[in-house]
Enzyme design. Structure first.
Site, PDB file in Angstrom:
ATOM      1  N   LYS A  76      61.714  73.593  54.200  1.00 15.60           N
ATOM      2  CA  LYS A  76      60.578  72.808  53.741  1.00 15.60           C
ATOM      3  C   LYS A  76      60.054  72.020  54.939  1.00 15.60           C
ATOM      4  CE  LYS A  76      59.387  69.416  50.119  1.00 15.60           C
ATOM      5  NZ  LYS A  76      59.900  68.658  48.960  1.00 15.60           N
ATOM      6  N   SER A 151      57.329  69.119  44.712  1.00 17.57           N
ATOM      7  CA  SER A 151      56.583  69.274  45.944  1.00 17.57           C
ATOM      8  C   SER A 151      57.075  70.438  46.805  1.00 17.57           C
ATOM      9  CB  SER A 151      56.683  67.985  46.760  1.00 17.57           C
ATOM     10  OG  SER A 151      58.040  67.716  47.095  1.00 17.57           O
ATOM     11  N   SER A 175      61.553  67.641  42.720  1.00 15.83           N
ATOM     12  CA  SER A 175      60.879  68.640  43.562  1.00 15.83           C
ATOM     13  C   SER A 175      61.693  69.855  43.971  1.00 15.83           C
ATOM     14  CB  SER A 175      60.325  67.976  44.811  1.00 15.83           C
ATOM     15  OG  SER A 175      59.168  67.270  44.479  1.00 15.83           O
TER      16      SER A 175
HETATM   17  N1  GLN Z   1      56.568  64.666  41.180  1.00 19.63           N
HETATM   18  C1  GLN Z   1      57.321  63.585  41.724  1.00 19.63           C
HETATM   19  C2  GLN Z   1      56.460  62.737  42.617  1.00 19.63           C
HETATM   20  O1  GLN Z   1      55.345  63.123  42.863  1.00 19.63           O
HETATM   21  C3  GLN Z   1      58.532  64.071  42.454  1.00 19.63           C
HETATM   22  C4  GLN Z   1      58.262  64.591  43.803  1.00 19.63           C
HETATM   23  C5  GLN Z   1      59.499  64.910  44.578  1.00 19.63           C
HETATM   24  O2  GLN Z   1      60.572  65.096  43.995  1.00 19.63           O
HETATM   25  N2  GLN Z   1      59.372  64.935  45.891  1.00 19.63           N
HETATM   26  O3  GLN Z   1      56.868  61.709  43.050  1.00 19.63           O
END
Ligand code: GLN
EC number: 6.3.5.7
Length: 483
Positions: A76, A151, A175
């Site tokens: 990532k 994400s 995410s």
């Molecule tokens: N959807 C959540 C956020 O936008 C989690 C994102 C993540 O786990 N990086 O904060």
């Protein structure tokens, strides 16, 4: 060859059926051919990959072995990679080449993994759809009109489309697990502190945790083995021995107590997903598990608490991007304030700016007690609920998401609608617990995930349950059409 799992690749390399260099070339060609449809990579590292593959082949020729020696993966794009752009999905870091490797990157490279590239992601890991990336949205290989989740959407789409067997990802509020659910993968968010965060660009430091995304629990065990461990460079890394995750995959599930929280099945959950979750419960019962209804009474407060704490930490973490030291700098600033304002205004996208403002507001002197402190109290209640539940059960099971992957753009005008989709995943981050999502069926041709949560440092138990489930079901073997 692109259908092989990490476990199968390790066997194939050991049996000299193919070399890592051959496999790497096949996958790089496949990425070049198919990724334009998905946009799952931000950067490709072909030269590095071929060099690492040749080195892995040489190590094997010298008698070395290892499950990751010669295995192709991707990172990532928030894991720092020395000399390679690490963008975090943001214009702010479009020109940033990390001067060092993240601990996770260094550990996997030392184990002989081959890095094919850096995967697309929501900007600074903020999102659940991978639509906030500066490099454009990622498409879901199961239906190109739908989001892959976020994400870590790039890692998920690439693995689901068989562009590579596994990838690293991070999970601040879901995410890893949510994109796993949306793309028919297995993804594990480890216990907070299990995987080093050093060199992982911070979103919300008390919630962020790196982990594996792969097609099977067996492969998650292999990748986690390479990622986990104490790191003196990360002050929240925990000095606990790392068990052999592959060794416990075949433990019996006889007598395993599985808790199903009644709050999970309230309004908001797609009834077709509820049915698939009940089917997975029955499957585990057949394998000897005992099912018990439990309660997590404070779950309803978790989303508001998370969406105060995460932006608060983000507003603080992201203050380092000021146009002075690294990242985007505006043209011809007239003074220092102008430099800060325009560099940040130009470098950050709208979702990141929204979160910085929410976070700065929640932390401001007049509102700190009302929002940030209150959210921290809720965080403790959420954790207490889990501690009480784990006195009665070994694993908690439920849906990973209330709905399957939505259409691209469907939630763009309503950020709160997207935040609500995180209802089942964020509690594990608030409490620091490990969680896993695995394939449980399909709704309208789109994958559905079942989530398992376990007590601290019980990643092995999660992988064991998921592996036994996968030996008896075939959902995880399904391949998206066209890939
Ligand atoms: N959807 C959540 C956020 O936008 C989690 C994102 C993540 O786990 N990086 O904060």
């Amino acid at each position: 060859m692109h259908q092989l799992t990490l476990a199968e690749i390790a066997r194939g390399l050991a049996d000299k059926k193919f070399s890592s260099e051959e496999l790497t070339k096949v996958l790089l060609a496949r990425i070049a051919q198919l990724d334009p449809q998905l946009n799952s990579f931000i950067s490709l590292t072909e030269d590095l990959a071929l060099q690492q593959a040749k080195a892995a082949d040489a190590r094997r020729a010298n008698g070395e072995s290892g499950a990751l020696l010669g295995a192709p993966i991707a990172h990532k794009d928030l894991f720092c990679t020395q000399g390679v752009r690490t963008s975090c999905g943001s214009k702010m870091l479009d020109n940033f080449k990390a001067p060092y490797d993240a601990t996770v990157v260094a550990k996997l490279a030392a184990a002989g993994a081959v890095t094919l590239g850096k995967t697309n992601m929501d900007e600074f890991a903020m999102g659940s759809a991978n639509e906030s990336s500066y490099y454009g949205a990622v498409k879901n290989p199961w239906n190109l009109e739908h989001v892959p989740g976020g994400s870590s959407g790039g890692s998920a789409a690439a693995v689901a489309a068989r562009l590579l067997p596994a990838a690293t990802a991070t999970d601040t509020g879901g995410s890893i697990r949510q994109p796993a659910a949306f793309t028919n993968l297995t993804g594990l968010k480890p216990t907070y502190g299990r995987v080093s965060r050093w060199g992982m660009i911070a979103y919300a430091s008390s919630l962020d945790q790196g982990g594996p995304l792969a097609r099977t629990a067996e492969d998650c065990a292999i990748l986690l083995q390479g990622m986990a461990g104490f790191d003196t460079k990360d002050s929240t890394s925990i000095d606990e021995p790392v068990p052999d995750y592959s060794a416990s995959l075949n433990d019996s599930l006889k007598g395993l107590r599985i808790g199903v929280p009644k709050e999970y099945f309230s309004a908001g959950l797609d009834p077709r997903i509820a049915e698939l979750i009940h089917n997975s419960v029955k499957e585990l019962e057949k394998l000897g598990a005992v099912i018990k209804e439990i309660s997590l009474p404070n779950m309803q407060h978790a989303i508001p608490a998370y969406y105060v704490i995460a932006p608060a930490e983000a507003s603080s973490n992201l203050s380092r991007f000021d146009g002075v030291r690294f990242g985007h700098r505006c043209e011809n600033p007239v003074n220092l304030i102008d430099l800060y304002k325009r560099s940040r205004g130009e470098g950050f996208g709208p979702e990141v700016q929204r979160r910085i403002m929410v976070g700065a507001y929640a932390l401001s002197a007049g509102y700190y007690d009302a929002y940030y402190l209150k959210a921290q109290k809720i965080r403790r209640l959420v954790k207490n609920d889990f501690m009480a539940a784990f006195n009665e059960v070994d694993i908690i099971l439920g849906p990973t998401t209330p709905n399957p992957a939505w259409k691209l753009g469907a939630k763009n005008s309503d950020p709160v609608a997207a935040y609500l989709e995180d209802v089942y995943t964020i509690t594990a981050n608030l409490a620091g617990l490990p969680g896993l999502s695995m394939p449980a069926g399909f709704v309208d041709g789109l994958p559905v995930g079942v989530q398992l949560l376990a007590p601290y440092f019980q990643e092995g138990r999660l992988l064991n349950v998921a592996h036994q489930y996968q030996l008896n079901t075939e959902w995880h073997t399904r391949t998206p059409t066209g890939f």
